[in-house]
Scaffold this motif. Structure first.
Motif, PDB file in Angstrom:
ATOM      1  N   THR A 137       6.491  -5.468 -15.628  1.00 24.49           N
ATOM      2  CA  THR A 137       5.375  -4.553 -15.873  1.00 24.49           C
ATOM      3  C   THR A 137       5.739  -3.110 -15.565  1.00 24.49           C
ATOM      4  OG1 THR A 137       4.577  -5.216 -13.684  1.00 24.49           O
ATOM      5  CG2 THR A 137       3.479  -6.200 -15.583  1.00 24.49           C
ATOM      6  N   GLY A 138       6.981  -2.867 -15.172  1.00 28.56           N
ATOM      7  CA  GLY A 138       7.426  -1.485 -15.044  1.00 28.56           C
ATOM      8  C   GLY A 138       7.618  -0.972 -13.641  1.00 28.56           C
ATOM      9  N   GLY A 139       7.874  -1.876 -12.696  1.00 34.38           N
ATOM     10  CA  GLY A 139       8.299  -1.420 -11.376  1.00 34.38           C
ATOM     11  C   GLY A 139       7.199  -1.055 -10.405  1.00 34.38           C
ATOM     12  N   GLN A 140       6.156  -1.865 -10.361  1.00 30.76           N
ATOM     13  CA  GLN A 140       5.115  -1.620  -9.358  1.00 30.76           C
ATOM     14  C   GLN A 140       5.509  -2.239  -8.011  1.00 30.76           C
ATOM     15  OE1 GLN A 140       4.480  -3.080 -12.331  1.00 30.76           O
ATOM     16  NE2 GLN A 140       3.384  -1.469 -13.444  1.00 30.76           N
ATOM     17  N   MET A 141       4.749  -1.868  -6.979  1.00 33.67           N
ATOM     18  CA  MET A 141       4.973  -2.425  -5.658  1.00 33.67           C
ATOM     19  C   MET A 141       4.671  -3.931  -5.661  1.00 33.67           C
ATOM     20  SD  MET A 141       3.220  -1.358  -2.051  1.00 33.67           S
ATOM     21  CE  MET A 141       1.709  -2.224  -2.433  1.00 33.67           C
ATOM     22  N   ALA A 142       5.546  -4.685  -5.012  1.00 34.93           N
ATOM     23  CA  ALA A 142       5.375  -6.136  -4.902  1.00 34.93           C
ATOM     24  C   ALA A 142       5.124  -6.478  -3.435  1.00 34.93           C
ATOM     25  CB  ALA A 142       6.631  -6.842  -5.406  1.00 34.93           C
ATOM     26  N   PRO A 143       4.724  -7.733  -3.150  1.00 41.95           N
ATOM     27  CA  PRO A 143       4.575  -8.134  -1.740  1.00 41.95           C
ATOM     28  C   PRO A 143       5.880  -7.942  -0.963  1.00 41.95           C
ATOM     29  CG  PRO A 143       3.626  -9.796  -3.193  1.00 41.95           C
ATOM     30  CD  PRO A 143       4.343  -8.817  -4.072  1.00 41.95           C
ATOM     31  N   THR A 144       6.996  -7.940  -1.677  1.00 43.08           N
ATOM     32  CA  THR A 144       8.314  -7.883  -1.041  1.00 43.08           C
ATOM     33  C   THR A 144       8.906  -6.478  -0.977  1.00 43.08           C
ATOM     34  OG1 THR A 144       9.139  -8.428  -3.216  1.00 43.08           O
ATOM     35  CG2 THR A 144       8.997 -10.236  -1.635  1.00 43.08           C
TER      36      THR A 144
END
Lengths: 256, 362, 189
Positions: A135-142
């Motif tokens: 989706t283009g590099g959003q913040m993840a839980p990790t």
């Protein structure tokens, strides 16, 4: 379309689908290494005819036709659920769920946690690249503290967005004896393959749920060159996420 | 295989939820996946008591998303599987149902409608018609049977498995809290004794042979790269849906010919409609009765024929026009007025309908 | 002429309203009647008034599970009296227990608003003459006496089946139940 690869070394795992290679992942992406380790594990265990592969949405879905193995692409986060449904209906199959950190730790966390709690005899593989790649590099839980992403442009604030999720630690803490939990890295593909084999064996001998997180790379969204990509993987990521076996049937187990 | 759960006709006086569990057993369903929600819980309660006696299985999942997706997974192995839900659970169930629509997975879902919106009541409504027919991001490629009581619940639960597997379409048995909890007489039977053959189930994944060696591997996806690709896929789904639509449509009607007013209701409400029409006919009122059994596909032509030239149509439902919207779609262009009798989340009695129709006749 | 009877039983949880409805409806079903029984349920079932809706007919299939006007109403507590108010109509036979409060009596229908208003002392009889546990059997007798939906013997057979072990262990229980049933019938007779 397919490139003639006969003179290209190293050899592909036998269960890989040659017609779909070269694969569709970005240059420098770790998925190819993870899937190679998984392919070798399948080959060495001789289970290609029994494996059913389920893939999440996100970059994982590019693995839809990766193996000569029946494969179902599910919805975002729902792969552990579909995989569980398959296994419960046909317990003699070897069922593998393949997902990213968003699918496993955010939108589908309830399915991962409860599959572990029920000790489902499936093998769940989660690729941790510290962001939502597709989706283009959003913040993840990790995403690491301070790490910049599209939705944490000033760096992840632990105060605002919390600590990174440590999946194997969480799953190991709750999983039953007989479960197998490990974290490997694409920096050590042979070790990763070993973890996959042990995870699949836990499923095959019915000892319990198996979960392997693989630390992986995403140069496209990290905006890193080869050197910096590897430096991030082996530096800050490895520091935040210790690799090793967190739960081994009959042994307990801890990180290296 | 174990012995048949129902060998010969059995008359019982039980709740609708028990009927569903028995019907699924008789239909040779092998596994149920489910999550607790009132008023469908007793489907799971009966299933979990009966299943082990007949080598059937059950999985209690963590939520309805999981219940729907595990059912999809089970079905894809070629196993006759089902789930049941209600209310907020039906909302979550939309996600797996859309996957089933897209991938033509013969998912069977029993829905026992409760009050809405939100948690509302655990009791009853007909407010899940929109969700069941057209919920989700898509075009409603599903079959929805709206049952009116226990015999229907038995018959259509069995039929749902066959419709689902024959046409490979997600199929919903749409009941409600009243039907779930009430007790009335029902005849349970072995489908074979009625000449009903269960449609064979075939695996999507895990068929015989080593993929890539003995056969091609199977890849099932619901994601496409281009608009053009998707357009083709959806058009194919539509063409497929249209190809069996007429075979699947079911409805019931009576006293139509000389009727001035036609009373239309579905599900348990249709019983009140039927009873009211009968009472009104006795008193000499020219009233007819129409009940769509399939809400999706909707018997549009049949309804249009039934109301052609009538003075008025009375749409009756325990919702604010969810069935009526299906009717108006089907009756577009006709001038017959549609009068509304809507009781969202509340039952409708024959008595109040008799009064309503009489007031319309004045 | 249809002999459909719409019956509404309302009481406090523990007064056995649902088991009365269950036994009566099952016995009627076995006797070949068209029967519908639906308990009220929902959050009300926790600490609310327990209501059973029954419909019994010789021929006509039953329509909607619930109804607006009841032919027979049995209200067994103060709260039950209020709960059934909307279902009262001029044709209603209204039965209430004498143990309700004076306050609740104000909410009872007037004699001329219903077909019949019957006060029964089921609570008192159960407590003084029989046993508190057969209170609901007295109620069952009352409903039976008002409807004659099935022969008394059928209800006895149903009780026999339901309490087989208890009756076997203590035959006096059988007598007490039968007496309670008869008492109930006589109270409305």
């Amino acid at each position: 379309m397919a490139v003639e690869l006969t003179n290209v070394a190293p050899a592909m795992p036998a269960c890989w689908r040659k017609e779909t290679k070269t694969h569709k992942f970005c240059p420098g992406c770790g998925h190819g290494i993870v899937l190679k380790a998984l392919g070798e594990a399948i080959d060495e265990l001789g289970i290609q005819d029994k494996v059913i592969f389920t893939v999440d949405i996100g970059c994982c879905l590019l693995a839809i036709d990766f193996f000569n193995v029946d494969t179902v692409q599910t919805h975002h986060g729902r792969t552990n659920a579909v995989c569980t449904g398959i296994k419960r209906a046909t317990p003699d199959k070897i069922c593998i769920a393949y997902m990213g950190d968003g699918g496993g730790y955010a939108i589908g966390s309830q399915h991962l946690v409860n599959a572990a709690a029920r000790n489902e005899r499936i093998t769940s593989i989660l690729v941790n690249n510290t962001n939502y790649g597709m989706t283009g590099g959003q913040m993840a839980p990790t995403t690491l503290p301070g790490q910049k992403t599209e939705t944490s442009p000033y760096g992840r604030s632990v105060e605002q967005q919390g600590q990174p999720t440590h999946g194997p630690e969480m799953i190991a803490a709750m999983a039953a004896e007989g479960a197998y939990v490990a974290r490997g890295t694409v920096a050590k593909p042979k070790v990763l393959k070993k973890y996959f084999k042990k995870a699949l064996e836990a499923q095959m001998n019915g000892s319990g749920f198996s979960f392997v997180e693989a630390l992986s790379t995403c140069p496209t969204n990290w905006a890193t060159n080869a050197k910096k990509t590897w430096a991030f993987l082996e530096g800050p990521m490895a520091e935040e996420y210790p690799t090793g076996e967190f739960k081994v049937p009959g042994e307990g187990g801890k990180a290296e | 295989m174990a012995t048949k759960p129902i060998e010969k006709d059995t008359n019982v006086f039980v709740t609708g939820n028990e009927v569903v569990a028995w019907a699924a057993l008789a239909a040779d369903a092998q596994i149920m996946y489910g999550y607790p929600i009132t008023p469908q819980n007793e489907i799971m309660h009966y299933w979990t008591r009966l299943a082990p006696q007949h080598d059937r299985r059950f999985l209690q999942t963590e939520d309805e998303l999981s219940a729907g997706f595990t059912t999809c997974g089970g079905v894809m192995t070629g196993t006759r599987a089902f789930t049941a839900t209600a209310g907020p659970g039906t909302i979550l169930m939309q996600e797996p149902i859309t996957m089933a629509e897209m991938m033509r997975i013969p998912l069977v879902v029993v829905v026992q409608q409760r009050g809405g919106p939100s948690t509302a009541t655990v009791i009853y409504s007909q407010q899940e018609v929109n969700l069941c027919c057209y919920g989700g991001n898509g075009e409603g490629f599903r079959v929805v049977y709206s049952t009116s009581g226990h015999q229907d619940l038995y018959d259509y639960t069995i039929k749902a498995f066959n419709t689902a597997w024959k046409y490979r379409v997600p199929t919903i048995v749409l009941g409600d809290g009243y039907q779930a909890k009430m007790r009335e007489a029902v005849t349970m039977y072995d489908p074979a004794s009625r000449g009903i053959e269960m449609e064979p189930t075939t695996p999507f994944v895990g068929a015989e042979g080593c993929p890539g060696v003995d056969r091609d591997p199977r890849f099932y996806r619901n994601t496409y790269n281009t608009e053009e690709e998707l357009l083709d896929v959806v058009n194919d789904l539509k063409a497929h849906y249209d190809s069996f639509k007429d075979e699947v449509i079911e409805y019931e009607e009576s006293d139509i010919d000389d009727a001035e007013i036609v009373v239309v209701g579905h599900g348990v409400v249709s019983r009140a409609c039927k009873e009211a029409v009968k009472a009104l006919r006795k008193d000499g009122f020219k009233v007819g009765y129409f009940r769509p059994i399939t809400l999706r596909p909707f018997p549009e032509k049949q309804l249009a024929a039934a109301v052609e030239g009538k003075k008025c149509v009375l749409a009756v439902e325990s919702a604010l026009g969810q069935m009526k919207r299906l009717m108006t779609d089907g009756l577009y262009g006709m001038t017959v007025p549609i009068e509304e009798y809507f009781k969202p989340g509340k039952g409708v009695s024959a008595q109040e309908l008799v009064e309503k129709v009489k007031s319309m006749m004045d | 002429m249809s002999d459909l009877k719409r019956i509404m039983l309302a009481g406090e949880g523990g007064q056995g309203v649902q088991s009365v409805a269950m036994i009566l409806s099952e016995a009627s079903y076995k006797a070949g009647k068209q029967v519908m029984y639906i308990p009220n349920f929902g959050v009300e079932q926790r600490g609310g008034v327990s209501v059973a809706f029954m419909q019994i007919s010789s021929e006509d299939p039953i329509g909607s599970p619930k109804f607006d006007d009841a032919d027979i109403i049995v209200a067994l507590s103060d709260r039950a009296v209020r709960r059934v108010q909307d279902f009262v109509n001029p044709n209603t036979i209204y039965v209430y227990d004498s143990a309700i409060s004076d306050e609740a009596r104000k909410d009872l229908p007037k004699e001329d608003e219903v077909a019949k208003l019957v006060e029964i002392s089921a609570h008192e009889i159960a407590n003084t003459e029989l046993h508190v546990r057969v209170f609901n059997v007295i109620i069952m007798g009352a409903v039976l006496g008002l409807t004659h939906m099935v022969p008394e013997e059928d209800i006895k057979a149903a009780l026999e089946k339901k309490f087989a072990k208890k009756f076997e262990a203590d035959p006096s229980l059988r007598d007490m139940n039968y007496t309670a049933l008869r008492k109930g019938m006589e109270l409305v007779g």
